[in-house]
Each structure stands twice: as C-alpha cells, then as structure tokens.
Scaffold this motif. Structure first.
Motif, short mmCIF file in Angstrom:
data_model
loop_
_atom_site.label_atom_id
_atom_site.label_comp_id
_atom_site.label_asym_id
_atom_site.label_seq_id
_atom_site.Cartn_x
_atom_site.Cartn_y
_atom_site.Cartn_z
N HIS A 73 -2.83 3.51 7.10
CA HIS A 73 -1.67 4.15 6.34
C HIS A 73 -1.92 5.08 5.30
CE1 HIS A 73 0.82 1.51 8.62
NE2 HIS A 73 0.25 0.50 8.17
N SER A 74 -1.71 6.04 5.25
CA SER A 74 -1.85 6.98 4.05
C SER A 74 -0.64 7.21 3.42
CB SER A 74 -2.36 8.59 4.57
OG SER A 74 -2.65 9.50 3.59
N SER A 75 -0.91 7.23 1.98
CA SER A 75 0.42 6.79 1.23
C SER A 75 0.18 7.60 -0.32
CB SER A 75 0.89 5.65 0.92
OG SER A 75 -0.07 4.62 0.72
N GLY A 76 -1.22 7.90 -0.58
CA GLY A 76 -1.65 8.09 -1.84
C GLY A 76 -2.13 9.32 -1.81
N ASN A 77 -2.79 9.68 -3.13
CA ASN A 77 -3.43 10.79 -3.33
C ASN A 77 -4.85 10.78 -3.14
OD1 ASN A 77 -1.15 11.56 -4.84
ND2 ASN A 77 -2.13 10.09 -6.54
N ASN A 78 -5.20 11.50 -2.14
CA ASN A 78 -6.84 11.34 -1.59
C ASN A 78 -7.49 12.37 -2.26
OD1 ASN A 78 -6.07 13.62 0.03
ND2 ASN A 78 -5.92 12.50 1.93
N CYS B 223 -9.50 10.32 -5.77
CA CYS B 223 -8.65 9.92 -7.13
C CYS B 223 -8.84 8.80 -7.93
CB CYS B 223 -6.95 9.82 -6.33
SG CYS B 223 -5.90 9.45 -7.93
N GLY B 224 -9.26 7.66 -7.01
CA GLY B 224 -9.71 6.61 -7.93
C GLY B 224 -9.90 5.00 -6.99
N GLU C 273 0.80 -1.03 0.02
CA GLU C 273 -0.07 0.03 -0.06
C GLU C 273 0.86 1.37 0.18
OE1 GLU C 273 -0.61 -2.74 1.68
OE2 GLU C 273 -2.87 -3.10 1.38
N GLN C 274 1.93 1.03 0.49
CA GLN C 274 2.81 2.51 0.51
C GLN C 274 3.34 3.11 -0.69
OE1 GLN C 274 3.27 4.21 3.50
NE2 GLN C 274 2.02 3.13 4.40
N LYS C 275 3.40 1.91 -1.68
CA LYS C 275 3.96 2.17 -3.05
C LYS C 275 2.72 2.02 -3.75
CE LYS C 275 7.50 -0.68 -2.36
NZ LYS C 275 8.26 -1.74 -3.20
N ARG C 276 1.68 2.14 -3.54
CA ARG C 276 0.48 1.92 -4.30
C ARG C 276 0.19 2.76 -5.65
NH1 ARG C 276 -3.13 4.69 -0.41
NH2 ARG C 276 -4.04 6.19 -1.42
N CYS C 277 0.72 4.40 -5.38
CA CYS C 277 0.64 5.18 -6.69
C CYS C 277 1.70 4.81 -7.57
CB CYS C 277 0.64 6.60 -6.04
SG CYS C 277 -0.63 7.00 -5.03
N SER C 278 3.04 4.50 -7.22
CA SER C 278 3.87 4.00 -8.38
C SER C 278 3.32 2.90 -8.89
CB SER C 278 5.20 3.86 -7.68
OG SER C 278 5.70 4.98 -7.19
N ILE C 279 3.04 2.00 -8.43
CA ILE C 279 2.32 0.56 -8.88
C ILE C 279 1.10 1.06 -9.83
CG2 ILE C 279 1.17 -1.50 -8.63
CD1 ILE C 279 2.77 -1.76 -5.53
N SER D 5 1.12 10.13 -24.64
CA SER D 5 1.24 10.94 -23.45
C SER D 5 0.29 10.54 -22.25
CB SER D 5 0.96 12.52 -23.64
OG SER D 5 1.64 13.09 -22.64
N THR D 6 0.05 11.42 -21.44
CA THR D 6 -1.08 11.04 -20.42
C THR D 6 -1.95 12.01 -19.74
OG1 THR D 6 -1.54 9.90 -18.20
CG2 THR D 6 0.68 10.53 -18.63
N THR D 7 -3.05 12.11 -19.29
CA THR D 7 -3.81 13.36 -18.68
C THR D 7 -3.13 13.21 -17.29
OG1 THR D 7 -5.49 11.93 -18.08
CG2 THR D 7 -5.71 13.40 -20.40
N LEU D 8 -2.65 12.31 -16.77
CA LEU D 8 -2.26 12.11 -15.44
C LEU D 8 -1.24 13.45 -15.21
CD1 LEU D 8 -1.44 8.40 -14.84
CD2 LEU D 8 -3.23 10.03 -13.66
N LEU D 9 -0.65 13.99 -16.28
CA LEU D 9 0.44 14.89 -16.14
C LEU D 9 -0.52 16.61 -15.84
CD1 LEU D 9 2.97 14.12 -18.84
CD2 LEU D 9 3.27 14.06 -16.40
N TYR D 10 -1.83 16.29 -15.99
CA TYR D 10 -2.76 17.56 -15.81
C TYR D 10 -2.94 17.90 -14.16
CZ TYR D 10 -7.13 19.97 -15.45
OH TYR D 10 -8.11 20.92 -14.60
N SER D 11 -2.97 16.70 -13.45
CA SER D 11 -3.36 17.03 -12.13
C SER D 11 -2.38 17.51 -11.24
CB SER D 11 -3.83 15.39 -11.56
OG SER D 11 -4.40 15.58 -10.26
N ARG D 12 -2.86 18.30 -10.36
CA ARG D 12 -1.81 18.95 -9.38
C ARG D 12 -1.70 17.92 -8.23
NH1 ARG D 12 -4.06 24.99 -8.46
NH2 ARG D 12 -3.29 25.97 -10.53
N TYR D 13 -2.57 16.93 -8.18
CA TYR D 13 -2.52 16.03 -7.08
C TYR D 13 -1.84 14.83 -7.38
CZ TYR D 13 -6.39 19.12 -5.28
OH TYR D 13 -7.10 20.20 -5.15
N GLN D 14 -1.52 14.72 -8.38
CA GLN D 14 -0.62 13.43 -8.84
C GLN D 14 0.88 13.52 -8.68
OE1 GLN D 14 -2.05 10.50 -9.25
NE2 GLN D 14 -4.26 11.21 -9.78
#
Ligand code: SF4
Length: 207
Positions: free
Chosen positions: A199-204, A164-165, A80-86, A108-117
């Motif tokens: 554990h908080s480790s991602g983009n909420n 986020c998702g 879970e601590q690495k969940r965003c990279s996975i 490319s990806t729209t993930l590059l649009y988000s300020r939260y990613q």
C-alpha cells in the motif's frame, strides 16, 4: 523572540533559517525529534549533517539522538494508510510540548519547507497544537524558498537524503527502479512472483 523550530533535517533548515533571520528578530533554536527516520545509519547521517550545519551557522540545536524505531513502528503498524498524519502528530506534539515547557514564545517546523509533505495537514495540526498548548504558531509557506534551500544545501556540501524518512518511504522510493529492472530481464531463470500486497500512502520522495 524565542522560536523553537522543529527540524526534520539539515537541508530543510537552510531556507527557514535564512528567511527568519531576514524577516524579524528571531532567536532560533532547532529541535530535532524525528523517530520516523530509518534505518539507523540514515538517522545518524541526518543528525550529523544537521549538527555540522548548526555548528557552522551558530544555530542552537536540541537533538533527541535516541533512535525511535520501536516507538514509531508501534504507532504506525496496522495504520499504514494514515502513517503520515501519525508521523506529523508524533513529532510536532513533542515539539510544542517542549516549547511550552521551556518558555519559548512560539514554534514552527521545517516540514513546511518541503514540497513533498502534506502542507495543509501540517499547518492545521500546528494551529490545533498551538491552541491546545496555548503557544503561538509561526506560519510561513517556506516552500517559496524551495530552490534557494536546495542551492544553499548543495553549496555547503550537505548530505541530501533521497527519501522522506520511514522504511515505507524508502521502499516506495526504490521500488519502481527494481520493478523496471525486473520487467526488462529476459533471463528465464528469474521467476517473478508476489505474495503480498503493498500500500502506498505516504511521501516517497526526498524531503
Ligand atoms: S512518508 Fe515521511 S511523513 Fe510519511 S510516515 Fe514516512 S517519514 Fe513520516
């Protein structure tokens, strides 16, 4: 130039499409592959929003409508601590493989649009995948159009998701509200106990 644009959701697609249309002669295909989005009703709602936007704007869309709960959870559980990279890797590797196999000239990806990613993580991963698959990655910091994208999505009446998702991000997004509510209660019948660790480790936040 044919570009495959990994797309996390409709609202995040608005500005990148606008930017690409004004910055060059791009033939854009949106690619929806997001097994991280849960629960199912949310997944469905995000796809439906994206389909409406693409129909309205004439953007070609390739959408994987299989709900990816099992695949995503099998990769993330115990990590879970690495969940965003996975999560980024799962989505972007499939995108780049598809682009390569289907003669796109770039991705490319729209993930590059988000300020939260995690922008730099996504950028580095995309460059690494570009090298591995031998296909150009089109980098732009789409965050420059953050407000424009919000305005465009609101103006077109799009559904804008509040988290986020994944289910972890959904829980973290609403957890504080619940904790606040429980802190305020004076009702002696409500006994608060915690038997687990979170554990908080991602983009909420939302996209
Ligand atoms: S918080 Fe967002 S980026 Fe991180 S794992 Fe969850 S859905 Fe993926």
């Amino acid at each position: 130039m044919k570009i495959l644009l990994h797309t996390c959701c409709g609202p995040c697609l608005t500005y990148p499409v606008d930017f690409l249309h004004t910055s060059g002669d791009w033939d854009i295909t949106a690619f929806f592959y997001n097994p991280n989005i849960h629960p199912y009703q949310e997944f469905k709602r995000r796809i439906e929003t994206l389909v409406s936007f693409c129909e309205h704007t004439g953007i070609r869309l390739i959408a994987d409508k299989e709900y990816g709960l099992q695949e995503f959870m099998r990769r993330v559980v115990f990590h879970e601590q690495k969940r965003c990279s996975i999560c980024y890797s799962l989505r972007l590797r499939s995108t780049v493989a598809y682009a390569k196999a289907n003669d796109f000239s770039s991705f490319s990806t729209t993930l590059l649009y988000s300020r939260y990613q995690r922008h730099d993580t996504i950028k580095q991963l995309c460059y690494a995948l570009a090298e591995e698959f031998d296909i150009p990655f089109v980098y732009h910091d789409f965050r420059a159009g953050w407000q424009q994208g919000i305005d465009l999505s609101i103006a077109s009446g799009m559904y804008r998701q509040p988290y986020c998702g994944c289910i972890y991000s959904e829980q973290e997004r609403y957890d504080n509200r619940l904790k606040k509510r429980l802190r305020k209660t004076k009702n002696p019948l409500i006994i608060q106990e915690s038997h687990g660790k979170h554990h908080s480790s991602g983009n909420n936040e939302h996209t």
